[in-house]
Scaffold this motif. Structure first.
Motif, PDB file in Angstrom:
ATOM      1  N   ASN A   1      37.138  25.058  65.563  1.00 35.71           N
ATOM      2  CA  ASN A   1      37.262  24.119  64.758  1.00 35.71           C
ATOM      3  C   ASN A   1      36.520  23.626  63.924  1.00 35.71           C
ATOM      4  O   ASN A   1      35.356  22.854  64.051  1.00 35.71           O
ATOM      5  CB  ASN A   1      37.477  22.630  65.892  1.00 35.71           C
ATOM      6  CG  ASN A   1      37.758  21.486  65.135  1.00 35.71           C
ATOM      7  OD1 ASN A   1      38.169  21.341  64.254  1.00 35.71           O
ATOM      8  ND2 ASN A   1      37.563  20.471  66.080  1.00 35.71           N
TER       9      ASN A   1
ATOM     10  N   ARG B   1      36.524  20.010  61.899  1.00 31.91           N
ATOM     11  CA  ARG B   1      36.222  19.002  62.901  1.00 31.91           C
ATOM     12  C   ARG B   1      37.445  18.169  62.807  1.00 31.91           C
ATOM     13  O   ARG B   1      37.206  16.901  63.247  1.00 31.91           O
ATOM     14  CB  ARG B   1      35.065  18.299  62.466  1.00 31.91           C
ATOM     15  CG  ARG B   1      33.996  19.254  62.417  1.00 31.91           C
ATOM     16  CD  ARG B   1      33.421  20.016  63.269  1.00 31.91           C
ATOM     17  NE  ARG B   1      32.165  20.476  63.300  1.00 31.91           N
ATOM     18  CZ  ARG B   1      31.843  21.760  63.571  1.00 31.91           C
ATOM     19  NH1 ARG B   1      32.748  22.521  64.007  1.00 31.91           N
ATOM     20  NH2 ARG B   1      30.598  22.175  63.378  1.00 31.91           N
ATOM     21  N   ASP B   2      38.615  18.576  62.795  1.00 27.79           N
ATOM     22  CA  ASP B   2      39.958  17.754  63.066  1.00 27.79           C
ATOM     23  C   ASP B   2      40.608  17.837  64.350  1.00 27.79           C
ATOM     24  O   ASP B   2      41.785  17.569  64.713  1.00 27.79           O
ATOM     25  CB  ASP B   2      40.765  17.925  61.912  1.00 27.79           C
ATOM     26  CG  ASP B   2      41.311  19.416  62.047  1.00 27.79           C
ATOM     27  OD1 ASP B   2      40.935  20.157  62.861  1.00 27.79           O
ATOM     28  OD2 ASP B   2      42.381  19.642  61.243  1.00 27.79           O
ATOM     29  N   THR B   3      39.914  18.460  65.101  1.00 31.64           N
ATOM     30  CA  THR B   3      40.227  18.767  66.529  1.00 31.64           C
ATOM     31  C   THR B   3      41.258  19.909  66.893  1.00 31.64           C
ATOM     32  O   THR B   3      41.747  20.368  67.825  1.00 31.64           O
ATOM     33  CB  THR B   3      40.825  17.430  67.512  1.00 31.64           C
ATOM     34  OG1 THR B   3      42.014  17.198  66.874  1.00 31.64           O
ATOM     35  CG2 THR B   3      40.002  16.387  67.178  1.00 31.64           C
ATOM     36  N   ARG B   4      41.453  20.724  65.758  1.00 27.94           N
ATOM     37  CA  ARG B   4      42.596  21.694  65.806  1.00 27.94           C
ATOM     38  C   ARG B   4      42.043  23.040  65.460  1.00 27.94           C
ATOM     39  O   ARG B   4      40.812  23.070  64.722  1.00 27.94           O
ATOM     40  CB  ARG B   4      43.811  21.518  64.784  1.00 27.94           C
ATOM     41  CG  ARG B   4      44.600  20.114  65.085  1.00 27.94           C
ATOM     42  CD  ARG B   4      45.746  20.120  63.930  1.00 27.94           C
ATOM     43  NE  ARG B   4      46.245  19.067  64.271  1.00 27.94           N
ATOM     44  CZ  ARG B   4      47.195  18.496  63.445  1.00 27.94           C
ATOM     45  NH1 ARG B   4      47.482  19.037  62.294  1.00 27.94           N
ATOM     46  NH2 ARG B   4      47.850  17.222  63.690  1.00 27.94           N
ATOM     47  N   LEU B   5      42.329  24.195  65.819  1.00 27.97           N
ATOM     48  CA  LEU B   5      41.454  25.475  65.842  1.00 27.97           C
ATOM     49  C   LEU B   5      42.070  25.643  63.976  1.00 27.97           C
ATOM     50  O   LEU B   5      43.131  25.804  63.805  1.00 27.97           O
ATOM     51  CB  LEU B   5      42.139  26.425  66.721  1.00 27.97           C
ATOM     52  CG  LEU B   5      41.772  26.243  67.951  1.00 27.97           C
ATOM     53  CD1 LEU B   5      42.287  27.484  68.757  1.00 27.97           C
ATOM     54  CD2 LEU B   5      40.205  26.500  68.030  1.00 27.97           C
ATOM     55  N   ASP B   6      41.165  26.431  63.545  1.00 28.49           N
ATOM     56  CA  ASP B   6      41.513  26.839  62.234  1.00 28.49           C
ATOM     57  C   ASP B   6      40.706  28.358  62.435  1.00 28.49           C
ATOM     58  O   ASP B   6      39.891  28.614  63.307  1.00 28.49           O
ATOM     59  CB  ASP B   6      39.970  26.234  61.385  1.00 28.49           C
ATOM     60  CG  ASP B   6      40.322  24.643  61.199  1.00 28.49           C
ATOM     61  OD1 ASP B   6      41.437  24.190  61.016  1.00 28.49           O
ATOM     62  OD2 ASP B   6      39.331  24.072  61.710  1.00 28.49           O
TER      63      ASP B   6
ATOM     64  N   ARG C   1      44.938  26.187  55.542  1.00 29.61           N
ATOM     65  CA  ARG C   1      45.132  25.036  56.247  1.00 29.61           C
ATOM     66  C   ARG C   1      45.997  25.237  57.426  1.00 29.61           C
ATOM     67  O   ARG C   1      46.856  26.026  57.435  1.00 29.61           O
ATOM     68  CB  ARG C   1      46.004  24.064  55.280  1.00 29.61           C
ATOM     69  CG  ARG C   1      45.299  23.672  54.071  1.00 29.61           C
ATOM     70  CD  ARG C   1      44.063  22.606  54.241  1.00 29.61           C
ATOM     71  NE  ARG C   1      43.551  22.240  52.840  1.00 29.61           N
ATOM     72  CZ  ARG C   1      42.047  21.872  52.754  1.00 29.61           C
ATOM     73  NH1 ARG C   1      41.494  21.978  53.794  1.00 29.61           N
ATOM     74  NH2 ARG C   1      41.868  21.647  51.411  1.00 29.61           N
ATOM     75  N   ARG C   2      45.919  24.492  58.651  1.00 31.45           N
ATOM     76  CA  ARG C   2      46.572  24.605  59.848  1.00 31.45           C
ATOM     77  C   ARG C   2      47.976  24.242  59.599  1.00 31.45           C
ATOM     78  O   ARG C   2      48.474  23.359  60.395  1.00 31.45           O
ATOM     79  CB  ARG C   2      45.878  23.975  60.671  1.00 31.45           C
ATOM     80  CG  ARG C   2      46.313  24.801  62.314  1.00 31.45           C
ATOM     81  CD  ARG C   2      45.626  24.004  63.412  1.00 31.45           C
ATOM     82  NE  ARG C   2      46.065  24.701  64.776  1.00 31.45           N
ATOM     83  CZ  ARG C   2      47.202  24.225  65.133  1.00 31.45           C
ATOM     84  NH1 ARG C   2      47.859  23.245  64.786  1.00 31.45           N
ATOM     85  NH2 ARG C   2      47.327  24.666  66.187  1.00 31.45           N
ATOM     86  N   ARG C   3      48.717  24.947  58.811  1.00 24.60           N
ATOM     87  CA  ARG C   3      50.381  24.839  58.777  1.00 24.60           C
ATOM     88  C   ARG C   3      50.827  25.905  58.786  1.00 24.60           C
ATOM     89  O   ARG C   3      51.389  26.586  57.883  1.00 24.60           O
ATOM     90  CB  ARG C   3      50.611  24.033  57.168  1.00 24.60           C
ATOM     91  CG  ARG C   3      49.730  22.931  56.811  1.00 24.60           C
ATOM     92  CD  ARG C   3      50.062  21.685  57.614  1.00 24.60           C
ATOM     93  NE  ARG C   3      49.529  20.314  57.146  1.00 24.60           N
ATOM     94  CZ  ARG C   3      48.486  19.909  57.620  1.00 24.60           C
ATOM     95  NH1 ARG C   3      48.012  20.308  58.918  1.00 24.60           N
ATOM     96  NH2 ARG C   3      47.655  18.774  57.062  1.00 24.60           N
ATOM     97  N   TRP C   4      51.255  26.402  60.269  1.00 25.49           N
ATOM     98  CA  TRP C   4      51.585  27.528  60.418  1.00 25.49           C
ATOM     99  C   TRP C   4      53.050  27.671  60.082  1.00 25.49           C
ATOM    100  O   TRP C   4      53.892  28.855  59.952  1.00 25.49           O
ATOM    101  CB  TRP C   4      51.504  28.066  62.128  1.00 25.49           C
ATOM    102  CG  TRP C   4      50.117  28.226  62.030  1.00 25.49           C
ATOM    103  CD1 TRP C   4      49.092  27.404  62.754  1.00 25.49           C
ATOM    104  CD2 TRP C   4      49.489  29.363  61.985  1.00 25.49           C
ATOM    105  NE1 TRP C   4      48.086  28.141  62.642  1.00 25.49           N
ATOM    106  CE2 TRP C   4      48.270  29.397  62.286  1.00 25.49           C
ATOM    107  CE3 TRP C   4      49.826  30.708  61.201  1.00 25.49           C
ATOM    108  CZ2 TRP C   4      47.087  30.243  62.264  1.00 25.49           C
ATOM    109  CZ3 TRP C   4      48.928  31.549  61.193  1.00 25.49           C
ATOM    110  CH2 TRP C   4      47.407  31.298  61.409  1.00 25.49           C
TER     111      TRP C   4
END
Length: 170
Positions: A59, A62-67, A82-85
């Motif tokens: 993370n 620090r947005d609580t999602r895995l990067d 960016r975490r947009r799979w």
């Protein structure tokens, strides 16, 4: 599980039934002595800006999602998709590291917050350095810590206790 190959980041999603069965089919497979697959059949992928030699996951913004942070050996930038799979062409953030990347690792470098930090070993005109990105907020927007090294670190050799000379460059 995240793999990097030929400029593609491929995310294989875990199958919760392999670890904590909660469907009838999973219970029947266990009863019959069959293994429940650890990963789902489908995967998600994004096209990256390079064929990555290094991939670390944590993370980092620090947005609580895995990067995932990726880099190429010899390159001078880190890439943070960016975490947009679901997007075919995700936005990718570039972070310049001022040197040629020889190793990349994720660890809690400062041991103060319990959060993963990004540690990059570089070689360049300023010598061999560990570039440590650590912060409670957006670590790449804040100042990094540079540690002078006695020699080059490659891949699995990355260990701050092994090669750091103790000189911290603010």
């Amino acid at each position: 599980m995240l793999l990097a190959q030929d400029g593609q980041l491929v995310l294989f999603l875990g199958n919760i039934n392999a670890f904590a069965p909660h469907t009838q089919a999973a219970w029947e497979a266990i009863r019959d002595g069959r293994l429940v697959p650890a990963f789902q059949r489908e995967s998600r992928s994004v096209t990256g800006p390079l064929a990555a030699d290094f991939v670390v996951v944590g993370n980092f913004n620090r947005d609580t999602r895995l990067d995932a942070v990726v880099a190429a050996r010899g390159g001078d930038r880190l890439y943070l998709p960016r975490r947009r799979w679901r997007e075919k062409f995700p936005k990718i953030r570039e972070i310049e590291v001022n040197g040629s990347i020889t190793a990349l690792q994720s660890a809690d470098a400062n041991d103060a917050d319990g959060l993963p930090d990004v540690i990059v070993a570089t070689s360049g005109t300023d010598g061999f350095r560990l570039r440590i990105f650590a912060s409670l907020g957006d670590m790449f927007a804040n100042a990094r810590m540079d540690v002078s090294l006695n020699g080059v670190l490659n891949g699995s050799d990355l260990s701050m206790t092994k090669a750091a000379s103790g000189t911290v460059i603010p």
